[in-house]
Write a protein that holds these residues in place. Structure first.
Motif, PDB file in Angstrom:
ATOM      1  N   VAL A   1       0.836  -1.217   0.000  1.00 39.29           N
ATOM      2  CA  VAL A   1       0.000   0.000   0.000  1.00 39.29           C
ATOM      3  C   VAL A   1       0.867   1.262   0.000  1.00 39.29           C
ATOM      4  CG1 VAL A   1      -1.725   1.275   1.359  1.00 39.29           C
ATOM      5  CG2 VAL A   1      -2.000  -1.179   0.996  1.00 39.29           C
ATOM      6  N   ALA A   2       2.099   1.149   0.523  1.00 33.12           N
ATOM      7  CA  ALA A   2       3.012   2.308   0.564  1.00 33.12           C
ATOM      8  C   ALA A   2       3.243   2.893  -0.817  1.00 33.12           C
ATOM      9  CB  ALA A   2       4.361   1.882   1.158  1.00 33.12           C
ATOM     10  N   PHE A   3       3.053   2.094  -1.843  1.00 34.48           N
ATOM     11  CA  PHE A   3       3.338   2.566  -3.205  1.00 34.48           C
ATOM     12  C   PHE A   3       2.282   3.514  -3.751  1.00 34.48           C
ATOM     13  CE2 PHE A   3       6.186  -0.988  -2.897  1.00 34.48           C
ATOM     14  CZ  PHE A   3       7.246  -0.672  -3.739  1.00 34.48           C
ATOM     15  N   TYR A   4       1.103   3.557  -3.130  1.00 32.78           N
ATOM     16  CA  TYR A   4       0.094   4.436  -3.736  1.00 32.78           C
ATOM     17  C   TYR A   4      -0.718   5.254  -2.733  1.00 32.78           C
ATOM     18  CZ  TYR A   4      -3.408   0.893  -2.605  1.00 32.78           C
ATOM     19  OH  TYR A   4      -4.229   0.023  -1.939  1.00 32.78           O
ATOM     20  N   ASP A   5      -0.561   5.004  -1.460  1.00 32.08           N
ATOM     21  CA  ASP A   5      -1.396   5.724  -0.491  1.00 32.08           C
ATOM     22  C   ASP A   5      -0.883   7.153  -0.291  1.00 32.08           C
ATOM     23  OD1 ASP A   5      -3.452   6.083   1.289  1.00 32.08           O
ATOM     24  OD2 ASP A   5      -2.593   4.863   2.905  1.00 32.08           O
ATOM     25  N   ASP A   6      -1.737   7.985   0.285  1.00 33.92           N
ATOM     26  CA  ASP A   6      -1.332   9.347   0.654  1.00 33.92           C
ATOM     27  C   ASP A   6      -0.181   9.250   1.672  1.00 33.92           C
ATOM     28  OD1 ASP A   6      -1.980  12.318   0.974  1.00 33.92           O
ATOM     29  OD2 ASP A   6      -2.068  11.563   3.034  1.00 33.92           O
ATOM     30  N   VAL A   7       0.913   9.940   1.413  1.00 29.82           N
ATOM     31  CA  VAL A   7       2.124   9.694   2.206  1.00 29.82           C
ATOM     32  C   VAL A   7       1.959  10.083   3.697  1.00 29.82           C
ATOM     33  CG1 VAL A   7       4.594  10.188   2.435  1.00 29.82           C
ATOM     34  CG2 VAL A   7       3.609   9.771   0.180  1.00 29.82           C
ATOM     35  N   PRO A   8       1.562  11.313   4.037  1.00 30.37           N
ATOM     36  CA  PRO A   8       1.468  11.634   5.474  1.00 30.37           C
ATOM     37  C   PRO A   8       0.474  10.728   6.220  1.00 30.37           C
ATOM     38  CG  PRO A   8       1.361  13.636   4.144  1.00 30.37           C
ATOM     39  CD  PRO A   8       1.272  12.483   3.194  1.00 30.37           C
ATOM     40  N   ARG A   9      -0.666  10.443   5.583  1.00 29.20           N
ATOM     41  CA  ARG A   9      -1.658   9.588   6.263  1.00 29.20           C
ATOM     42  C   ARG A   9      -1.084   8.187   6.474  1.00 29.20           C
ATOM     43  NH1 ARG A   9      -6.608   9.514   2.860  1.00 29.20           N
ATOM     44  NH2 ARG A   9      -5.392   8.123   1.530  1.00 29.20           N
ATOM     45  N   PHE A  10      -0.474   7.649   5.438  1.00 28.56           N
ATOM     46  CA  PHE A  10       0.094   6.306   5.528  1.00 28.56           C
ATOM     47  C   PHE A  10       1.139   6.243   6.644  1.00 28.56           C
ATOM     48  CE2 PHE A  10       3.456   3.307   4.494  1.00 28.56           C
ATOM     49  CZ  PHE A  10       2.748   2.149   4.210  1.00 28.56           C
ATOM     50  N   THR A  11       2.016   7.249   6.680  1.00 29.10           N
ATOM     51  CA  THR A  11       3.090   7.246   7.676  1.00 29.10           C
ATOM     52  C   THR A  11       2.502   7.255   9.083  1.00 29.10           C
ATOM     53  OG1 THR A  11       4.467   8.443   6.114  1.00 29.10           O
ATOM     54  CG2 THR A  11       5.179   8.484   8.411  1.00 29.10           C
ATOM     55  N   ALA A  12       1.494   8.088   9.285  1.00 29.31           N
ATOM     56  CA  ALA A  12       0.875   8.165  10.621  1.00 29.31           C
ATOM     57  C   ALA A  12       0.253   6.822  11.008  1.00 29.31           C
ATOM     58  CB  ALA A  12      -0.179   9.277  10.630  1.00 29.31           C
ATOM     59  N   MET A  13      -0.440   6.187  10.067  1.00 26.05           N
ATOM     60  CA  MET A  13      -1.107   4.919  10.381  1.00 26.05           C
ATOM     61  C   MET A  13      -0.080   3.815  10.656  1.00 26.05           C
ATOM     62  SD  MET A  13      -4.163   5.993  10.306  1.00 26.05           S
ATOM     63  CE  MET A  13      -4.880   4.503  10.928  1.00 26.05           C
ATOM     64  N   VAL A  14       0.994   3.808   9.880  1.00 29.16           N
ATOM     65  CA  VAL A  14       2.010   2.757  10.074  1.00 29.16           C
ATOM     66  C   VAL A  14       2.739   2.985  11.402  1.00 29.16           C
ATOM     67  CG1 VAL A  14       4.146   1.768   9.148  1.00 29.16           C
ATOM     68  CG2 VAL A  14       2.209   2.178   7.637  1.00 29.16           C
ATOM     69  N   ASN A  15       2.975   4.230  11.757  1.00 32.53           N
ATOM     70  CA  ASN A  15       3.604   4.479  13.064  1.00 32.53           C
ATOM     71  C   ASN A  15       2.698   4.034  14.211  1.00 32.53           C
ATOM     72  OD1 ASN A  15       6.295   5.449  12.740  1.00 32.53           O
ATOM     73  ND2 ASN A  15       5.479   7.359  11.911  1.00 32.53           N
ATOM     74  N   THR A  16       1.391   4.221  14.038  1.00 28.41           N
ATOM     75  CA  THR A  16       0.453   3.744  15.073  1.00 28.41           C
ATOM     76  C   THR A  16       0.547   2.216  15.195  1.00 28.41           C
ATOM     77  OG1 THR A  16      -1.005   5.567  14.542  1.00 28.41           O
ATOM     78  CG2 THR A  16      -1.986   3.753  15.762  1.00 28.41           C
ATOM     79  N   ILE A  17       0.605   1.555  14.048  1.00 26.04           N
ATOM     80  CA  ILE A  17       0.724   0.081  14.080  1.00 26.04           C
ATOM     81  C   ILE A  17       2.062  -0.308  14.719  1.00 26.04           C
ATOM     82  CG2 ILE A  17       0.941  -2.001  12.636  1.00 26.04           C
ATOM     83  CD1 ILE A  17      -1.049  -0.675  10.698  1.00 26.04           C
ATOM     84  N   ALA A  18       3.126   0.420  14.379  1.00 30.17           N
ATOM     85  CA  ALA A  18       4.451   0.090  14.937  1.00 30.17           C
ATOM     86  C   ALA A  18       4.434   0.257  16.462  1.00 30.17           C
ATOM     87  CB  ALA A  18       5.522   0.963  14.298  1.00 30.17           C
ATOM     88  N   ASP A  19       3.742   1.295  16.961  1.00 30.18           N
ATOM     89  CA  ASP A  19       3.613   1.454  18.432  1.00 30.18           C
ATOM     90  C   ASP A  19       2.933   0.219  19.021  1.00 30.18           C
ATOM     91  OD1 ASP A  19       4.707   3.984  18.252  1.00 30.18           O
ATOM     92  OD2 ASP A  19       2.772   5.033  18.324  1.00 30.18           O
ATOM     93  N   GLU A  20       1.885  -0.199  18.337  1.00 33.80           N
ATOM     94  CA  GLU A  20       1.147  -1.376  18.820  1.00 33.80           C
ATOM     95  C   GLU A  20       2.043  -2.620  18.802  1.00 33.80           C
ATOM     96  OE1 GLU A  20      -2.419  -2.160  16.546  1.00 33.80           O
ATOM     97  OE2 GLU A  20      -2.904  -3.943  17.754  1.00 33.80           O
ATOM     98  N   LEU A  21       2.846  -2.747  17.760  1.00 36.58           N
ATOM     99  CA  LEU A  21       3.733  -3.917  17.675  1.00 36.58           C
ATOM    100  C   LEU A  21       4.768  -3.890  18.794  1.00 36.58           C
ATOM    101  CD1 LEU A  21       4.402  -4.396  13.843  1.00 36.58           C
ATOM    102  CD2 LEU A  21       2.489  -5.198  15.240  1.00 36.58           C
ATOM    103  N   ASP A  22       5.293  -2.695  19.098  1.00 33.21           N
ATOM    104  CA  ASP A  22       6.271  -2.591  20.195  1.00 33.21           C
ATOM    105  C   ASP A  22       5.634  -3.071  21.503  1.00 33.21           C
ATOM    106  OD1 ASP A  22       8.108  -1.599  18.414  1.00 33.21           O
ATOM    107  OD2 ASP A  22       7.879   0.502  19.005  1.00 33.21           O
ATOM    108  N   ALA A  23       4.376  -2.664  21.714  1.00 37.69           N
ATOM    109  CA  ALA A  23       3.679  -3.075  22.950  1.00 37.69           C
ATOM    110  C   ALA A  23       3.450  -4.588  22.950  1.00 37.69           C
ATOM    111  CB  ALA A  23       2.350  -2.324  23.068  1.00 37.69           C
ATOM    112  N   ARG A  24       3.123  -5.128  21.790  1.00 38.04           N
ATOM    113  CA  ARG A  24       2.904  -6.584  21.695  1.00 38.04           C
ATOM    114  C   ARG A  24       4.200  -7.339  21.994  1.00 38.04           C
ATOM    115  NH1 ARG A  24      -0.459  -9.060  16.918  1.00 38.04           N
ATOM    116  NH2 ARG A  24      -2.344  -9.068  18.091  1.00 38.04           N
ATOM    117  N   VAL A  25       5.295  -6.827  21.441  1.00 34.06           N
ATOM    118  CA  VAL A  25       6.579  -7.502  21.671  1.00 34.06           C
ATOM    119  C   VAL A  25       6.895  -7.476  23.167  1.00 34.06           C
ATOM    120  CG1 VAL A  25       9.078  -7.361  21.257  1.00 34.06           C
ATOM    121  CG2 VAL A  25       7.474  -7.035  19.357  1.00 34.06           C
TER     122      VAL A  25
END
Ligand code: BJ8
Length: 428
Positions: free
Chosen positions: A245-269
């Motif tokens: 999805v990184a290849f076509y999504d709106d860049v700022p929105r995508f970055t914010a959403m992926v960082n939110t997921i990365a926060d969640e992954l850090d908590a899961r780890v």
């Protein structure tokens, strides 16, 4: 999504000149594929709901955004390869969209002009254009190809009979004179984009574009790093989708959403929670890119009880593992060189020699604690099928089990691949 022209999207697709009945058939197929591959997973990160939404609107909301951008005077630039610098496109106020197609589509028409033994990726993007089923292709003001493999080069000539196509000449070696050549080629691309957009790129616009795209790549790097944990906090399939999805999504929105997921992954780890069972056999995939909706290999591995923990491919680490330097006070010329050099650093099998790719794969396997490496090539892709020999040797040298598969976009070989992959996972 309805193809009825009375609906907003239906009208939009019709105005883009799309073949509505054929598009309807495509749109009926993708949700089923997505449901089978994605919605059957358990213990997914909650943040993946964003990608479920993105996929449900894949030809809707994002296309509406592109159309609105064009209506406001902006341009859309479609690309097929990682070597086309996204930062340069954005610095001209244009939106870049990746067009690599991952579905077997329009082959009857395609095989009238291309040999049957052409790789699935080329047949797919030609099929999407010939059948007018892809709104990303149809909304692009310019398609940018590149001289990577011979099949793509020649297909771009035929594509140029149907759309405005610009081809960047990519060297196939990485000597100093190749670097100089490529830097000049990137400058020519700047001129073509100035002509297209009527805008002049400035040091400020390029600085902003570099920062934005680096932000996106850093967010993806965070997901990649979290996958080193056992249990893996996210499935390979979900991580692959984020990169696709990184290849076509709106860049700022995508970055914010992926960082939110990365926060969640850090908590899961930290909590020891995983999307796969602890101790599940861990696989690194390497090879040809996997464009949406090509999830076949990940799906087979993960349904067999393994987990994909990394992808050394263009829809993986090759996309996000390096950044353009952000050098305060750099001139526009220096920044263009830095952009060109970053892209020339990508290790695609169309280069010779391409030893760095072998080191990247074994390093990734070591960093992520992989139990095995699966080499994935599209059938009839000479560069990856042949380079698999060196990758296998590099894997054997460090004692990591290796499996090589050659496949395409059809479901015909799923049974056979499943058998081979299950046997491989058992052996690990
Ligand atoms: S940087 S991998 S996106 S060229 S699979 S069309 S090589 S016959 S896709 Fe690629 Fe750029 Fe390289 Fe990445 Fe040819 Fe092979 Fe087909 Fe391929």
């Amino acid at each position: 999504m309805s193809e009825n022209v009375a609906t907003d999207y239906g009208r939009m697709w019709a105005e883009l000149g799309m073949n509505l009945p054929a598009h309807c058939a495509l749109m009926n197929a993708i949700p089923t594929m997505y449901e089978n591959a994605y919605l059957t997973q358990s213990d997914r990160p909650a943040g993946m709901a964003y990608f479920d939404f993105v996929m449900s609107e894949i030809h809707g909301l994002r296309i509406k955004e592109l159309v609105d951008h064009k209506t406001a005077g902006g341009k859309v630039v479609g690309t097929f390869c990682l070597y086309v610098p996204e930062e340069i496109i954005r610095a001209h106020g244009a939106v870049g969209v990746g067009l690599c197609a991952g579905a077997e589509w329009g082959y009857n028409e395609v095989e009238k002009v291309l040999p049957r033994n052409t790789c699935a990726l080329i047949k797919s993007f030609m099929g999407f254009k010939m059948d007018r089923v892809c709104p990303y292709v149809e909304s692009a003001d310019l398609l940018v190809g590149e001289t990577t493999c011979d099949g793509k080069k020649k297909a771009y000539e035929l594509l140029g009979e149907m759309a405005d196509v610009y081809v960047m000449e990519l060297p196939q070696m990485k000597r100093d004179r190749d670097r100089e050549f490529w830097r000049a080629e990137v400058r020519e691309f700047v001129m073509r984009l100035e002509e297209l957009t009527g805008k002049t790129m400035t040091a400020e616009s390029l600085t902003a574009a570099i920062a934005e795209v680096n932000g996106k790549r850093r967010a993806l790097q965070r997901i990649a790093a979290a996958r080193a944990a056992d249990p893996a906090p996210i499935s390979g399939k979900d991580a692959l989708l984020a990169t696709q999805v990184a290849f076509y999504d709106d860049v700022p929105r995508f970055t914010a959403m992926v960082n939110t997921i990365a926060d969640e992954l850090d908590a899961r780890v930290a909590a020891g929670e995983g999307a796969a069972a602890k101790g599940a056999k861990r696989v690194v995939l390497t090879g040809s890119p996997m464009a949406i909706p090509n999830w076949k290999t990940h799906d087979i591995i993960e349904k067999a009880g393994g987990v994909v923990v990394g992808e050394e491919m263009c829809t993986g680490s090759r996309y996000y593992d390096t950044l353009v330097p952000e050098t305060p006070g750099a001139s526009l010329d220096e920044m263009i060189d830095e952009v060109a050099d970053k892209y020339l650093g990508i290790n695609c099998a169309c280069f010779t020699p391409n030893d760095a790719r072998c080191s990247d794969v074994v390093q990734m396997a070591s960093d992520l604690g992989a139990d095995g490496i699966v080499h994935y090539s599209l059938q009839f892709c000479g560069p990856y099928q042949i380079e698999a020999v060196q990758v296998e040797r590099a894997a054997r040298d460090v004692g990591v089990p290796f499996l090589k598969i050659d496949t395409d976009y059809s479901a015909e070989d799923v049974g056979q691949l499943s058998t081979r992959i299950e046997a491989f996972l058992e052996m690990l």
